[in-house]
Scaffold this active site. Structure first.
Site, PDB file in Angstrom:
ATOM      1  N   GLY A  16      23.491  17.902  -0.995  1.00  0.00           N
ATOM      2  CA  GLY A  16      22.524  18.907  -0.559  1.00  0.00           C
ATOM      3  C   GLY A  16      21.164  18.860  -1.229  1.00  0.00           C
ATOM      4  NE  ARG A  68      33.682  11.735  16.930  1.00  0.00           N
ATOM      5  CZ  ARG A  68      33.334  11.570  15.660  1.00  0.00           C
ATOM      6  NH1 ARG A  68      32.548  12.424  15.067  1.00  0.00           N
ATOM      7  NH2 ARG A  68      33.767  10.543  14.976  1.00  0.00           N
ATOM      8  CG  HIS A 112      18.319   7.730   9.831  1.00  0.00           C
ATOM      9  ND1 HIS A 112      19.695   7.654   9.831  1.00  0.00           N
ATOM     10  CD2 HIS A 112      17.869   6.451   9.784  1.00  0.00           C
ATOM     11  CE1 HIS A 112      20.064   6.389   9.809  1.00  0.00           C
ATOM     12  NE2 HIS A 112      18.977   5.642   9.771  1.00  0.00           N
ATOM     13  CG  ASP A 148      20.942   7.650  13.083  1.00  0.00           C
ATOM     14  OD1 ASP A 148      20.907   8.867  12.828  1.00  0.00           O
ATOM     15  OD2 ASP A 148      21.740   6.874  12.552  1.00  0.00           O
TER      16      ASP A 148
HETATM   17  C1  GRF Z   1      19.896  11.713   2.865  1.00  0.00           C
HETATM   18  O1  GRF Z   1      19.549  10.419   2.472  1.00  0.00           O
HETATM   19  C2  GRF Z   1      19.636  11.922   4.328  1.00  0.00           C
HETATM   20  O2  GRF Z   1      18.534  11.200   4.810  1.00  0.00           O
HETATM   21  C3  GRF Z   1      20.897  11.383   4.967  1.00  0.00           C
HETATM   22  O3  GRF Z   1      21.921  11.801   4.094  1.00  0.00           O
HETATM   23  C4  GRF Z   1      21.402  11.943   2.768  1.00  0.00           C
HETATM   24  C5  GRF Z   1      21.737  13.340   2.333  1.00  0.00           C
HETATM   25  O4  GRF Z   1      21.468  13.571   0.977  1.00  0.00           O
HETATM   26  N1  GRF Z   1      21.017  11.851   6.324  1.00  0.00           N
HETATM   27  P1  GRF Z   1      21.504  15.065   0.415  1.00  0.00           P
HETATM   28  O5  GRF Z   1      22.893  15.626   0.686  1.00  0.00           O
HETATM   29  O6  GRF Z   1      20.442  15.849   1.107  1.00  0.00           O
HETATM   30  O7  GRF Z   1      21.253  14.934  -1.057  1.00  0.00           O
END
Ligand code: GRF
Length: 224
Positions: A16, A68, A112, A148
């Site tokens: 997070g 899902r 992403h 994506d």
């Molecule tokens: C980030 O690199 C985000 O781009 C990807 O997952 C990762 C999450 O990291 N989708 P965090 O949980 O926000 O530290």
């Protein structure tokens, strides 16, 4: 009459750190309010960050659903209880069904860790190193059913350095994500992003975040 503050539901699966960046930005600017944080994993570190900030948390544990579609239906039901303006995926590691994506179409946002459309999917930093790209980065985009893909709202760029490993690259990209994501969400909340078909158009004032790359041109010398 003043407009009400736009609200977000933030979906997470892990530590997070992007959620924390969004929380801090909301505390500084009141550009939006995070109404709920929902995790598909009961032990996601980000849940504690939300609790510490006084944000309601919910867990919809994907392991308790047979498929899902059932998980997405439960997630949607929980989300709809908060009726937020935006649904923000911040390290949410589940592929969502087309039905779910359509339901929140135009207000579902993802971050992403690559410069899309390059390197969708997982292990983006490994993919970037294997491809030998000189620049890499992160993208905030609206979510469409294709994984994506979707209109690009904003991007941030880092230089790939000699000796970079997936880990060192990940660290630099993540630091930039923490600046990119809040400003992109703020732009969306403020209505500064129009989108038509596969393209999102952000106001001209918004420049991509480009880190650590002095503009050097052999004819004109160093620009910045
Ligand atoms: C980030 O690199 C985000 O781009 C990807 O997952 C990762 C999450 O990291 N989708 P965090 O949980 O926000 O530290």
């Amino acid at each position: 009459m003043r407009k009400p503050t736009p609200t977000l539901a933030v979906l997470i699966s892990g530590r997070g750190s992007n959620l924390q960046a969004l929380i801090e930005h909301a505390q500084r600017t009141a550009a939006y309010r995070i109404a709920v944080v929902i995790s598909n994993r009961p032990n996601a570190g980000g849940l504690d960050l939300a609790r510490d900030a006084g944000i309601p948390v919910e867990v919809v544990d994907h392991t308790t659903f047979t498929d899902r579609a059932a998980f997405d239906a439960a997630l949607a039901e929980r989300l709809d209880g908060y009726a937020t303006d935006w649904v923000v995926l911040a390290g949410f590691m589940r592929v969502l069904t087309e039905g779910f994506v359509e339901r929140y179409s135009g207000r579902l946002v993802n971050i992403h860790p690559s410069l899309l459309p390059a390197f969708p999917g997982l292990k983006t930093h490994e993919q970037a190193l294997a491809a030998g790209v000189r620049v890499h980065g992160a993208t905030v985009h609206l979510v469409t059913p294709a994984l994506d893909h979707g209109p690009i709202v904003d991007q941030a760029v880092v230089q790939v350095l000699d000796g970079d490993t997936p880990q060192t690259l990940a660290e630099r990209v993540l630091a930039l994500e923490h600046r990119l994501f809040p400003r992109a969400i703020e732009a969306l909340c403020a209505g500064r992003v129009a989108h038509a078909g596969s393209l999102a158009m952000v106001g001209a004032a918004s420049q991509p975040l480009i880190m650590n790359i002095p503009l050097v041109d052999e004819h004109y010398g160093q620009k910045a």
